[in-house]
Design a protein around this motif. Structure first.
Motif, PDB file in Angstrom:
ATOM      1  N   LEU A   1       0.877  -1.228   0.070  1.00 54.28           N
ATOM      2  CA  LEU A   1       0.047   0.069   0.167  1.00 54.28           C
ATOM      3  C   LEU A   1       0.871   1.186   0.036  1.00 54.28           C
ATOM      4  O   LEU A   1       0.366   2.286  -0.302  1.00 54.28           O
ATOM      5  CB  LEU A   1      -0.971   0.256   1.286  1.00 54.28           C
ATOM      6  N   TYR A   2       2.226   1.161   0.387  1.00 54.53           N
ATOM      7  CA  TYR A   2       2.828   2.380   0.603  1.00 54.53           C
ATOM      8  C   TYR A   2       3.240   2.872  -0.652  1.00 54.53           C
ATOM      9  O   TYR A   2       3.656   1.903  -1.679  1.00 54.53           O
ATOM     10  CB  TYR A   2       4.183   1.969   1.461  1.00 54.53           C
ATOM     11  N   GLY A   3       3.676   4.099  -0.734  1.00 55.77           N
ATOM     12  CA  GLY A   3       4.405   4.787  -1.969  1.00 55.77           C
ATOM     13  C   GLY A   3       3.933   6.263  -1.965  1.00 55.77           C
ATOM     14  O   GLY A   3       3.399   6.896  -1.126  1.00 55.77           O
ATOM     15  N   ALA A   4       4.100   6.680  -3.331  1.00 53.95           N
ATOM     16  CA  ALA A   4       4.143   8.184  -3.424  1.00 53.95           C
ATOM     17  C   ALA A   4       2.655   8.742  -3.483  1.00 53.95           C
ATOM     18  O   ALA A   4       2.565   9.960  -3.053  1.00 53.95           O
ATOM     19  CB  ALA A   4       4.922   8.559  -4.655  1.00 53.95           C
ATOM     20  N   ILE A   5       1.778   7.972  -3.467  1.00 55.19           N
ATOM     21  CA  ILE A   5       0.370   8.317  -3.490  1.00 55.19           C
ATOM     22  C   ILE A   5       0.022   8.616  -2.074  1.00 55.19           C
ATOM     23  O   ILE A   5      -0.665   9.546  -1.668  1.00 55.19           O
ATOM     24  CB  ILE A   5      -0.595   7.294  -4.096  1.00 55.19           C
ATOM     25  N   ILE A   6       0.615   7.672  -1.179  1.00 51.29           N
ATOM     26  CA  ILE A   6       0.291   7.980   0.141  1.00 51.29           C
ATOM     27  C   ILE A   6       0.896   9.326   0.682  1.00 51.29           C
ATOM     28  O   ILE A   6       0.608  10.177   1.373  1.00 51.29           O
ATOM     29  CB  ILE A   6       0.616   6.881   1.062  1.00 51.29           C
ATOM     30  N   TYR A   7       2.216   9.142   0.268  1.00 52.24           N
ATOM     31  CA  TYR A   7       3.113  10.399   1.046  1.00 52.24           C
ATOM     32  C   TYR A   7       3.049  11.754   0.396  1.00 52.24           C
ATOM     33  O   TYR A   7       3.518  12.656   0.994  1.00 52.24           O
ATOM     34  CB  TYR A   7       4.683   9.626   0.857  1.00 52.24           C
ATOM     35  N   GLN A   8       2.964  11.778  -0.930  1.00 51.35           N
ATOM     36  CA  GLN A   8       2.702  12.783  -1.612  1.00 51.35           C
ATOM     37  C   GLN A   8       1.568  13.463  -2.409  1.00 51.35           C
ATOM     38  O   GLN A   8       1.086  14.672  -2.036  1.00 51.35           O
ATOM     39  CB  GLN A   8       3.877  13.123  -2.908  1.00 51.35           C
ATOM     40  N   LYS A   9       0.608  12.527  -2.687  1.00 53.30           N
ATOM     41  CA  LYS A   9      -0.483  13.015  -3.216  1.00 53.30           C
ATOM     42  C   LYS A   9      -1.659  13.229  -1.979  1.00 53.30           C
ATOM     43  O   LYS A   9      -2.109  14.248  -2.065  1.00 53.30           O
ATOM     44  CB  LYS A   9      -1.112  12.015  -4.331  1.00 53.30           C
ATOM     45  N   ALA A  10      -1.447  12.552  -1.127  1.00 52.27           N
ATOM     46  CA  ALA A  10      -2.401  12.589   0.001  1.00 52.27           C
ATOM     47  C   ALA A  10      -2.203  13.905   0.698  1.00 52.27           C
ATOM     48  O   ALA A  10      -3.386  14.620   1.119  1.00 52.27           O
ATOM     49  CB  ALA A  10      -2.430  11.601   0.898  1.00 52.27           C
ATOM     50  N   PRO A  11      -1.049  14.477   0.865  1.00 52.00           N
ATOM     51  CA  PRO A  11      -1.041  15.632   1.489  1.00 52.00           C
ATOM     52  C   PRO A  11      -1.453  16.839   0.511  1.00 52.00           C
ATOM     53  O   PRO A  11      -2.057  17.832   1.146  1.00 52.00           O
ATOM     54  CB  PRO A  11       0.671  15.931   1.803  1.00 52.00           C
ATOM     55  N   ILE A  12      -1.489  16.755  -0.646  1.00 52.56           N
ATOM     56  CA  ILE A  12      -1.949  17.852  -1.659  1.00 52.56           C
ATOM     57  C   ILE A  12      -3.558  17.712  -1.452  1.00 52.56           C
ATOM     58  O   ILE A  12      -4.256  18.920  -1.300  1.00 52.56           O
ATOM     59  CB  ILE A  12      -1.776  17.384  -3.014  1.00 52.56           C
ATOM     60  N   GLY A  13      -4.322  16.456  -1.301  1.00 51.59           N
ATOM     61  CA  GLY A  13      -5.482  16.327  -0.966  1.00 51.59           C
ATOM     62  C   GLY A  13      -5.974  16.931   0.289  1.00 51.59           C
ATOM     63  O   GLY A  13      -7.036  17.586   0.510  1.00 51.59           O
ATOM     64  N   MET A  14      -5.063  16.741   1.411  1.00 48.82           N
ATOM     65  CA  MET A  14      -5.273  17.451   2.835  1.00 48.82           C
ATOM     66  C   MET A  14      -5.385  19.020   2.635  1.00 48.82           C
ATOM     67  O   MET A  14      -6.095  19.553   3.247  1.00 48.82           O
ATOM     68  CB  MET A  14      -4.277  16.892   3.648  1.00 48.82           C
ATOM     69  N   ARG A  15      -4.522  19.551   1.862  1.00 47.66           N
ATOM     70  CA  ARG A  15      -4.377  20.777   1.757  1.00 47.66           C
ATOM     71  C   ARG A  15      -5.518  21.277   1.121  1.00 47.66           C
ATOM     72  O   ARG A  15      -6.266  22.516   1.208  1.00 47.66           O
ATOM     73  CB  ARG A  15      -3.011  21.426   0.801  1.00 47.66           C
ATOM     74  N   GLN A  16      -6.022  20.477  -0.185  1.00 46.96           N
ATOM     75  CA  GLN A  16      -7.433  20.872  -0.867  1.00 46.96           C
ATOM     76  C   GLN A  16      -8.414  20.816   0.094  1.00 46.96           C
ATOM     77  O   GLN A  16      -9.368  21.833   0.173  1.00 46.96           O
ATOM     78  CB  GLN A  16      -7.571  19.817  -1.691  1.00 46.96           C
ATOM     79  N   LEU A  17      -8.541  19.923   1.278  1.00 42.47           N
ATOM     80  CA  LEU A  17      -9.625  19.845   1.940  1.00 42.47           C
ATOM     81  C   LEU A  17      -9.476  20.858   3.229  1.00 42.47           C
ATOM     82  O   LEU A  17     -10.562  21.450   3.598  1.00 42.47           O
ATOM     83  CB  LEU A  17      -9.304  18.472   2.928  1.00 42.47           C
ATOM     84  N   GLU A  18      -8.392  21.309   3.484  1.00 38.62           N
ATOM     85  CA  GLU A  18      -8.454  22.372   4.622  1.00 38.62           C
ATOM     86  C   GLU A  18      -8.447  23.739   3.836  1.00 38.62           C
ATOM     87  O   GLU A  18      -9.270  24.695   4.400  1.00 38.62           O
ATOM     88  CB  GLU A  18      -6.728  22.482   5.039  1.00 38.62           C
ATOM     89  N   GLN A  19      -8.484  23.980   2.513  1.00 44.17           N
ATOM     90  CA  GLN A  19      -8.981  25.088   1.849  1.00 44.17           C
ATOM     91  C   GLN A  19     -10.399  24.991   1.551  1.00 44.17           C
ATOM     92  O   GLN A  19     -11.111  25.984   1.741  1.00 44.17           O
ATOM     93  CB  GLN A  19      -8.252  24.861   0.432  1.00 44.17           C
ATOM     94  N   LEU A  20     -11.097  23.728   1.664  1.00 42.20           N
ATOM     95  CA  LEU A  20     -12.398  23.637   1.403  1.00 42.20           C
ATOM     96  C   LEU A  20     -13.046  23.890   2.835  1.00 42.20           C
ATOM     97  O   LEU A  20     -14.218  24.662   2.990  1.00 42.20           O
ATOM     98  CB  LEU A  20     -12.697  22.196   1.021  1.00 42.20           C
ATOM     99  N   VAL A  21     -12.719  23.435   3.904  1.00 39.47           N
ATOM    100  CA  VAL A  21     -13.434  23.513   5.316  1.00 39.47           C
ATOM    101  C   VAL A  21     -13.003  24.769   6.041  1.00 39.47           C
ATOM    102  O   VAL A  21     -13.522  25.532   7.250  1.00 39.47           O
ATOM    103  CB  VAL A  21     -13.441  22.253   5.925  1.00 39.47           C
ATOM    104  N   GLY A  22     -11.722  25.144   5.734  1.00 39.89           N
ATOM    105  CA  GLY A  22     -11.201  26.312   6.676  1.00 39.89           C
ATOM    106  C   GLY A  22     -10.061  25.896   7.474  1.00 39.89           C
ATOM    107  O   GLY A  22     -10.058  24.771   8.212  1.00 39.89           O
TER     108      GLY A  22
END
Length: 874
Positions: A395-416
């Motif tokens: 399961l480990y790899g760049a999608i977990i380590y690099q894409k997921a934090p991008i998604g979290m930044r998108q989520l933070e931007q969405l909810v504040g």
């Protein structure tokens, strides 16, 4: 009397060996884990390990396991994934008990375990699989499911337990574990016994210990004692880095206590800088493991290396809350602990580097690496299903380590930001010292926003690949669109996309921010009357995620102008978009390299300089033919030598020199590097350490032909650190001019024991398959591929992908690509995730085989080069 008791116990054991149709399969299935988690509670492990000085002698142990159980639906199953003869005896509540040992488990009959409190005692020998034993030190590494190779356990993340450990070790050794040492007792003149305090509740994969001939450093920060264990013999290097290492930990701890509102949740904080550690770090609470080279930086370390050190320290420290205090219920949510560690690390590092553009840093640290997987046929979603814990490493790899934090930044931007922080505080408090799922967190955040987080999660977390973001021109009108690269899926990624627009050729650059939602996949861009757009660049904010597709006008104009754009972030995004055009076959690699060489000397931002230097290396070795490399090498080398001489400060010089060493191929430049190595006289303003001289010697040996052994002999005599001596002796066969020596080293990797030191193996495989050796090394490709299933079974979590990267990264030929395609066609039963890892590793090889021939006038195999698989190829 005693002999009769043991004989009776033996009869019970033999009588219980008949296999049952209900015996568990190898590994821990999700159904077994759920059943145990529902019925087993209040677990405590008392463990004693006897560690001999010689790694050839077995590590033995004694376990006392305390637990409570409800009514069992079936037999009691423990995990002990090694040979049954490693279990010497097992008792239940002080009495012999019948048990079976099927497929890496210990199975006790249901009727023997009534509801209530129980104690299991066992005498055993630990397998070496996860103990990483060296000549005079060892360290346990149990993630994700390897604790059961060392001792009988309930090896799953949601049966948290308290651990009390005792280690018997040589007197000359010291040791560390999750808890502090409470007693040290002398056994004999050359053996002593260390007892550690009981831990807070943690998962099996987070329990660990290390022991050996270690140096110890301590420091007080903010009223807390921090302890560092290491094996670095260069006292100047230790002195140069010591305070910074402690300061970065203290900063991370203070920041996380403030952000989470929860004091550091474990009793002590110590860490071990391990030579050639196979990960960047591992977050055992109270006993963090790091790769020594990540902490002990050279005086000429680059800005990226300093940022990397701060990031890995912040990452592992963040895990104390995200992963250790609150742990995922099952490893399908392993990404949760990694995403928040990286997400928090990016925030923590900012105050320590006030002069850095941290939005630029985040983009460069995450987007290119995530794209490197998400553009491939092997791309995977962030959250993946998992039926058996033995497959968790895949399961480990760049999608977990690099894409997921991008998604979290998108989520933070969405909810504040405030809602995100408060939601995380609630989540950590509600599940402290326990386990939780992604659904648990989403429900907390969903209550704090009107946005549809379920739809957002489906696109960003549960589906693979990235959108294609493009701007189309209709007259003087522009339209931003988002396309799903997977035919028939029609997925939309809600996000805000910033589009940089050049107003006329060579004119000013404006930026428009546009919202794409789950119901909107095209947005018109309004331009001022009379505006003639030049290049158009989606994603200019560095947060938008996707393939930023450049039209033909934008490619030409951006290539000509990208190095002169005012905003550093726009320059970095522009270079990344042009690189995607190279990979898609839309832009000749030689034209791209010429633009890089022209831009690097005048690029003022060191982060972008390092981005461009990395692109230079990859383009030069992967996407230019040998003829093209020979043509461009003199100019490229001269530019880098001039940059090295003109650069100010060791960080700038330290970024350039390793790239120069990597791409040097002309006789004149090789002689110049050899003079530096022989005389130990580096360029003015640059200090080289023992590891850097070793890297230089290895590069020279690779290019030296018959003189390789002479260079390697001299470098071997110079080495003083025992760990570096061992690594050099292991790797040097890969650098030999004798093909038979290289062949013999590769053949040795068929042995699991020879692959134990994974970092050494990867270094050797990289040299065996170096581009300068690639024609002769193609014979290694098929046997390397054939070893993949065994490597997946026996190696640590990152090893299968890294093995394939080390194997394939030096190749660019059609025949090499055909070997991979043929292997995939001949092995349709390869586990899907392993197939995915291979497709990730092979993606640039497939592209290079087409691109090099396309732009070098050779044949192409457009239809033959893609293996039969659904998904985007571009």
């Amino acid at each position: 009397m005693a002999s009769s008791r043991w004989f009776i116990g033996w009869l019970i054991l033999v009588g219980g060996c008949t296999p049952s149709p209900h015996d568990p399969v190898l590994g821990v299935t999700h159904s077994l884990a759920q059943s145990r988690a529902a019925t087993i509670h209040d677990v405590r492990y008392d463990l004693r390990f006897v560690i001999p000085e010689l790694p050839s002698e077995p590590v033995t142990g004694h376990l006392t396991l305390h637990f409570r159980t409800d009514t069992l639906e079936g037999p009691l199953v423990l995990d002990f994934r090694t040979s049954p003869d490693h279990l010497d005896s097992l008792w239940l509540d002080g009495h012999p008990v019948a048990y079976r040992t099927p497929e890496g488990h210990i199975v006790l009959p249901k009727e023997a375990v009534s509801p209530g409190a129980h104690t299991i005692s066992a005498v055993f020998s630990a397998a070496d699989d996860a103990l990483n034993r060296n000549e005079d030190f060892l360290y346990a590494l149990f993630v994700p499911d390897r604790a059961s190779t060392a001792f009988p356990s309930f090896d799953q993340p949601d049966i948290k337990a308290r651990y009390r450990l005792t280690l018997e070790i040589p007197t000359a050794w010291t040791a560390l574990s999750n808890g502090p040492v409470v007693t040290v007792d002398t056994i004999t003149t050359d053996r002593h016994l260390l007892t550690f305090a009981e831990t807070a509740p943690i998962s099996t994969y987070l329990f660990s210990f290390g022991a050996g001939r270690l140096s110890v450093e301590t420091a007080e920060r903010d009223g807390r004692t921090l302890t560092m264990y290491h094996r670095e013999t260069d006292s100047a290097k230790v002195s140069h880095n010591r305070d910074a290492i402690f300061d970065l930990h203290a900063t991370a701890l203070a920041w996380l206590e403030e952000y989470t509102g929860i004091p550091y949740p474990f009793e002590k904080f110590a860490f071990f800088a391990i030579p050639s550690f196979q990960f960047g770090g591992m977050e055992h609470p109270g006993a963090v493991w790091y790769r020594a080279g990540s902490l002990f930086l050279d005086q000429s370390a680059s800005q990226n290396q300093y940022l990397g050190r701060a990031s890995v320290i912040a990452h592992e420290t963040a895990h104390m809350w995200f992963g250790d205090l609150v742990t995922m219920e099952w490893f399908n949510d392993v990404w949760m602990k990694e995403v928040f560690a990286n997400f928090m690390a990016a925030k923590i590092v900012e105050p320590s580097f006030p002069n850095i553009d941290h939005r630029l840093r985040f983009f460069l640290a995450h987007h290119p690496t995530a794209y490197g997987v998400d553009r491939t046929l092997g791309a995977n979603p962030i959250r993946q299903p998992l039926d058996n814990l033995r497959d968790a490493g895949s399961l480990y790899g760049a999608i977990i380590y690099q894409k997921a934090p991008i998604g979290m930044r998108q989520l933070e931007q969405l909810v504040g930001e405030a809602a995100m922080r408060d939601g995380l505080r609630e989540y950590l408090t509600a599940h402290r010292y326990g386990n939780a799922t992604w659904s648990d967190l989403i429900s907390v955040l969903d209550a704090r926003t009107e946005e549809d987080l379920t739809s957002w999660s489906h696109a960003w977390v549960e589906e693979p690949w990235r959108p294609q973001l493009r701007v189309t021109r209709t007259g003087d009108q522009l339209t931003l669109s988002q396309d799903d690269p997977r035919p028939g899926r029609n997925l939309r990624w809600p996000q805000t996309v910033a589009v940089a627009i050049e107003v006329g050729e060579g004119g000013s650059v404006t930026t428009e921010s546009l919202d794409l939602s789950e119901t909107t996949d095209t947005v018109a861009i309004t331009l001022a009357p009379g505006t003639t757009p030049g290049f158009v660049l989606p994603g200019a904010d560095g947060l938008s995620y996707g393939r930023m597709v450049l039209d033909s006008v934008s490619r030409v104009r951006l290539l000509r102008r990208v190095g002169t754009l005012e905003r550093p972030l726009t320059r970095a995004v522009g270079w990344a978009a042009l690189w995607e055009s190279v990979l898609a076959g839309e832009l000749p690699p030689r034209s791209f390299l010429d633009a890089l060489v022209g831009a690097i000397p005048t690029e003022p931002d060191q982060l972008i300089v390092q981005q461009l230097l990395g692109l230079v290396q990859t383009t030069f070795w992967r996407f230019l033919s040998p003829t093209q490399r020979n043509a461009v090498a003199p100019v490229l080398e001269q530019v880098l030598w001039e940059m090295l001489e003109e650069a100010t400060g060791p960080q700038a010089k330290g970024a350039i020199f390793p790239v120069l060493v990597s791409i040097t191929t002309t006789a004149e430049a090789i002689t110049r590097l050899e003079q530096i190595w022989r005389t130990k006289t580096p360029p003015v303003g640059l200090t080289l350490s023992e590891p850097q001289y070793t890297t230089l010697a290895e590069a020279l040996a690779l290019r030296a032909g018959a003189d390789a052994d002479s260079i390697l002999d001299q470098q071997a005599e110079r080495l003083t650190n025992p760990d570096r001596i061992g690594r050099f002796a292991f790797v040097r066969g890969a650098l030999s001019a004798e093909e038979s020596v290289r062949d013999s080293l590769f053949e040795s990797f068929r042995s699991v024991d020879q692959r134990r030191r994974e970092r050494w193996v990867l270094d050797a495989m990289g040299y065996l398959n170096h581009p300068l050796r690639s024609p002769a090394a193609e014979k290694f490709l098929e046997p390397s591929l054939n070893l993949l299933p065994e490597i997946q079974e026996t190696g640590d979590i990152f090893f299968p992908l890294r093995w394939m990267n080390a194997t394939l990264d030096g190749h660019q030929s059609i025949t090499a690509a055909e070997t991979v395609v043929r292997f995939l066609d001949q092995h349709p039963d390869l586990p899907p995730r392993l197939t995915g890892k291979l497709l990730q590793a092979a993606d640039e090889l497939f592209r290079a085989a087409l691109i090099v021939n396309r732009w070098d006038g050779g044949p192409t195999l457009e239809s033959e080069m893609q293996p039969s698989s659904s998904g985007p190829g571009g």
